[in-house]
Write an enzyme that holds these catalytic residues in place. Structure first.
Site, PDB file in Angstrom:
ATOM      1  CE  LYS A 216      43.830  32.839  26.606  1.00  0.00           C
ATOM      2  NZ  LYS A 216      42.928  33.771  27.310  1.00  0.00           N
TER       3      LYS A 216
ATOM      4  NE  ARG B 235      50.285  39.010  34.474  1.00  0.00           N
ATOM      5  CZ  ARG B 235      49.151  38.359  34.201  1.00  0.00           C
ATOM      6  NH1 ARG B 235      49.194  37.203  33.549  1.00  0.00           N
ATOM      7  NH2 ARG B 235      47.994  38.854  34.565  1.00  0.00           N
TER       8      ARG B 235
ATOM      9  NE  ARG C  69      45.687  38.943  26.636  1.00  0.00           N
ATOM     10  CZ  ARG C  69      45.954  38.619  27.894  1.00  0.00           C
ATOM     11  NH1 ARG C  69      46.199  39.560  28.799  1.00  0.00           N
ATOM     12  NH2 ARG C  69      45.959  37.352  28.260  1.00  0.00           N
TER      13      ARG C  69
ATOM     14  CB  THR D 253      42.466  40.477  30.720  1.00  0.00           C
ATOM     15  OG1 THR D 253      43.443  39.986  31.635  1.00  0.00           O
ATOM     16  CG2 THR D 253      41.532  39.349  30.331  1.00  0.00           C
TER      17      THR D 253
ATOM     18  CG  ASN E 294      42.537  37.294  26.248  1.00  0.00           C
ATOM     19  OD1 ASN E 294      42.874  36.139  25.983  1.00  0.00           O
ATOM     20  ND2 ASN E 294      42.452  37.742  27.480  1.00  0.00           N
TER      21      ASN E 294
ATOM     22  CG  HIS F  37      47.469  31.537  29.845  1.00  0.00           C
ATOM     23  ND1 HIS F  37      46.638  31.785  30.908  1.00  0.00           N
ATOM     24  CD2 HIS F  37      48.593  30.958  30.368  1.00  0.00           C
ATOM     25  CE1 HIS F  37      47.218  31.369  32.025  1.00  0.00           C
ATOM     26  NE2 HIS F  37      48.405  30.861  31.721  1.00  0.00           N
TER      27      HIS F  37
ATOM     28  CG  PHE G  74      35.567  34.380  33.479  1.00  0.00           C
ATOM     29  CD1 PHE G  74      36.608  33.476  33.298  1.00  0.00           C
ATOM     30  CD2 PHE G  74      35.676  35.325  34.485  1.00  0.00           C
ATOM     31  CE1 PHE G  74      37.730  33.500  34.109  1.00  0.00           C
ATOM     32  CE2 PHE G  74      36.808  35.368  35.311  1.00  0.00           C
ATOM     33  CZ  PHE G  74      37.831  34.450  35.112  1.00  0.00           C
TER      34      PHE G  74
END
Length: 140
Positions: free
Chosen positions: A9, A85, A102, A91, A112, A115, A57
């Protein structure tokens, strides 16, 4: 082999963590079979995250994802979705396990770093959003 889609991100790019996160991904056994640096417009970010349109959000997510460049990648590995994941963590970085992407690099639930697709089916849809078949390079 299963595939998943990740996006490094805008906060990851801004913090100059592309190399660190990519290294962690490769060390975990993932093969990067497609990768590019791009910038989402508000419209394309809105399309990508349309599933969240009714969530509170959504507006902030679209703003954030269009705030700077990002790096989408298609990753390949056995059990890619679940393993990725696990690698990236919860998250909310405050709830993420030690050593996860993260936990190591994210500042907040909204920013964070990364994705990760939540299913193989969504990974295929999301991969098609960013990459044509010609851009996917199978590594033997």
């Amino acid at each position: 082999m299963e595939r998943t889609l990740t996006i490094l991100k805008p906060d990851c790019v801004k913090k100059q963590l592309i190399g660190a996160v990519t290294d962690k991904i490769e060390r975990a056994g993932f093969r990067i079979i497609a990768m590019k640096k791009t910038r989402l417009t508000k419209e394309t970010a809105g399309e990508f995250y349309a599933v969240h349109r009714e969530r509170p959000f959504y507006g902030e997510l679209v703003e954030f994802m269009s705030s700077g460049p990002c790096v989408p990648m298609i990753l390949e590995k056995e059990n890619a979705v679940a393993d990725f994941r696990t690698l990236i963590g919860a998250t909310d970085p405050a709830e993420a396990a030690e050593g996860t992407v993260r936990k190591l690099y994210a500042d907040s639930k909204g920013e964070n770093i990364v994705h990760g697709s939540d299913s193989a089916e969504n990974a295929a849809i999301e991969a098609g959003f960013f990459f044509s078949a010609e851009e996917v390079v199978r590594v033997n």
